[in-house]
Design an enzyme around this catalytic site. Structure first.
Site, short mmCIF file in Angstrom:
data_model
loop_
_atom_site.label_atom_id
_atom_site.label_comp_id
_atom_site.label_asym_id
_atom_site.label_seq_id
_atom_site.Cartn_x
_atom_site.Cartn_y
_atom_site.Cartn_z
CG HIS A 140 40.69 37.61 36.75
ND1 HIS A 140 40.49 38.96 36.54
CD2 HIS A 140 39.98 37.28 37.86
CE1 HIS A 140 39.68 39.43 37.49
NE2 HIS A 140 39.36 38.44 38.31
CD GLU A 306 35.26 46.08 43.71
OE1 GLU A 306 34.17 46.40 43.18
OE2 GLU A 306 35.95 45.12 43.33
#
Length: 474
Positions: A140, A306
């Site tokens: 990120h 995920e």
């Protein structure tokens, strides 16, 4: 039996341990106030030896099942897996939870949020990647570089860290993907693309623009959108249609910017049902696919599945992977799992051999994941506080998926499971069945056939046999 790489017992930083560990060449501690170097110098890390191990090894720091160069089902294991280290959990995870303070302070940390600390952390990241033997990482933007008072200053911080990352990557390592962190800062408390404030929408767009540019600069292969707060807490104060329209416009703008800067990576959306919001707009793979179809974005995005998010949405990971795969949308996998006794996103490393085999079954059926791969969106347990635990967790996760791949090869070589499935649908392999599947038979014709054939004989599904065949491969 299988050649593998022995990893160091820890990052060769000589952390305190409860038992004696042989340490290699010591590196500078976090404060750099030692003879290792002067306070203005950068942390350079250290190296350690490697040696082969077998699958029977009792050394927990060796791969027992993962052998990067070994070919299975026509590809090298490293090409099936395309493993990636997740910067945020591995190097920003503190062990904090809603009920307790952080439990981890790694030896390279000095407790500040300075640029110097960010650079030292980045060096630790690449030392870890090299010693683990992988060649990809993901990040990120706000996890690798600190926020500043203005967007321009924050971008400058990011540029400085990205320049260092580019140097440390060399010619071998690349980001599997980058992303913009649009959920932690207070400005995003109502969402980013779905915020009711136009200023937040603009700021989020600027952040994604910059994050996509630096991902492109670093040679990243994908860019991920995780709508951590793109949803609602209550519909009483929410115009859901307007927010969905805004999110679609935002994603369309991102797709346009990707083309404008010549970024050839895949744009990925990561479904999640809830947490932190009560309801997130990309609840699961099917919901996200429907959204993309409605707004004409289906050709611009794929999905990053995920496993822990799958179970939170009421599905198995295998279900979500297959839903994405059969619709041509499987792009990447966040390799983690949850705890069936805990109802939130625990982000644990995947260690269940059966689940890993099902995951790899979808990957093999998909022909692989490239340009996607597996990133370990997983964190150490709060109580695991030794640097060596970072290695143990990743080794375990990599070995588990490698063992899953080997099990899939057994299932394919045996052929029994595939034959069982084929037999269940054999009536559609007839000429008439093929006409039905080709959309060439109307209800009138079907009625005539039903009259002619009489009551159908329905065979057993043989679920127990399928489970026995599957378990025998484990």
């Amino acid at each position: 039996m299988r050649a593998a790489r022995v990893l160091p017992w820890f990052l060769c930083l000589c952390v305190v341990s409860r038992y004696p560990i042989h340490c290699g060449a010591q590196t500078c501690p976090a404060d750099l106030q030692t003879e290792c170097g002067d306070p203005s110098s950068e942390w350079e890390g250290s190296s350690s030896p490697e040696s082969p191990q077998s699958s029977m090894s009792k050394n927990p720091m060796s791969y027992r099942w993962y052998n990067a160069e070994e070919e299975i089902l026509g590809k090298k294991m490293k090409d099936w897996m395309r493993f990636s280290v997740a910067f945020w959990h591995t190097f920003r995870g503190t062990g904090a939870d809603p009920f307790g303070a952080p439990t981890k302070l790694w030896p390279w940390e000095d407790g500040t949020n300075s640029l110097a600390m960010a650079k030292r952390r980045m060096r630790a990241n690449f030392e870890f990647i090299n010693k683990l033997g992988v060649d990809r990482w993901c990040f990120h933007d706000r996890d690798i570089a600190p926020d500043a008072k203005t967007l321009a200053e924050t971008n400058a911080n990011l540029d400085e860290l990205v320049a260092l990352a580019k140097e440390l990557q060399g010619s071998k390592i690349r980001p599997l993907w980058g992303t913009a962190q649009l959920f932690m800062h207070p400005r995003y408390m109502h969402g980013a693309a779905t915020s009711p404030e136009v200023g937040v929408y603009a700021y989020a767009a600027a952040q994604v623009k910059k994050a996509m540019e630096v991902t492109h600069f670093l040679g990243g292969e994908n860019f991920v959108f995780w709508g951590g707060r793109e949803g609602y807490q209550t519909l009483l104060n929410t115009d859901m249609k307007r927010e969905l329209d805004h999110m679609a416009a935002f994603l369309r703008g991102a797709a346009d910017w990707k083309k404008k800067i010549g970024f050839n990576g895949t744009l990925l959306i990561e479904p999640k049902p809830q947490e932190p919001t009560k309801h997130q707009y990309d609840w699961d793979a099917a919901t996200t696919m429907s959204f993309l179809q409605k707004y004409g974005l289906i050709d611009e995005f794929k999905l990053n599945i995920e496993c822990n998010h799958a179970t939170l949405s009421g599905h198995s990971c295998h279900h979500e992977l297959e839903t994405a795969r059969i619709n041509g949308l499987l792009g990447n996998i966040d390799a983690n799992t949850g705890d069936p006794q805990i109802g939130w996103d625990t982000d644990q490393f995947l260690t269940d051999i059966g689940e890993a085999t099902l995951v790899m079954l979808s990957v093999v059926r998909n022909g692989g994941l490239a340009p996607g791969g597996f990133n370990f969106d997983a964190k150490l347990r709060r109580e695991s506080t030794d640097v060596e635990d970072l290695f143990l967790a990743h080794i375990s996760g990599m070995d588990t998926l490698a063992r899953g791949l080997r099990n899939v090869a057994k299932l394919i070589e045996d052929g029994s499971l595939g034959e069982l499935v084929k037999r269940r649908y054999h009536s559609f392999d007839t000429e008439f069945g093929a006409q039905i599947e080709g959309g060439k038979v109307d209800f009138e014709t079907l009625e005539k056939k039903a009259m002619e054939w009489g009551e159908p004989v329905v065979p057993s599904g043989k679920q127990e046999l399928a489970e026995i065949i599957f378990q025998s491969a484990l």
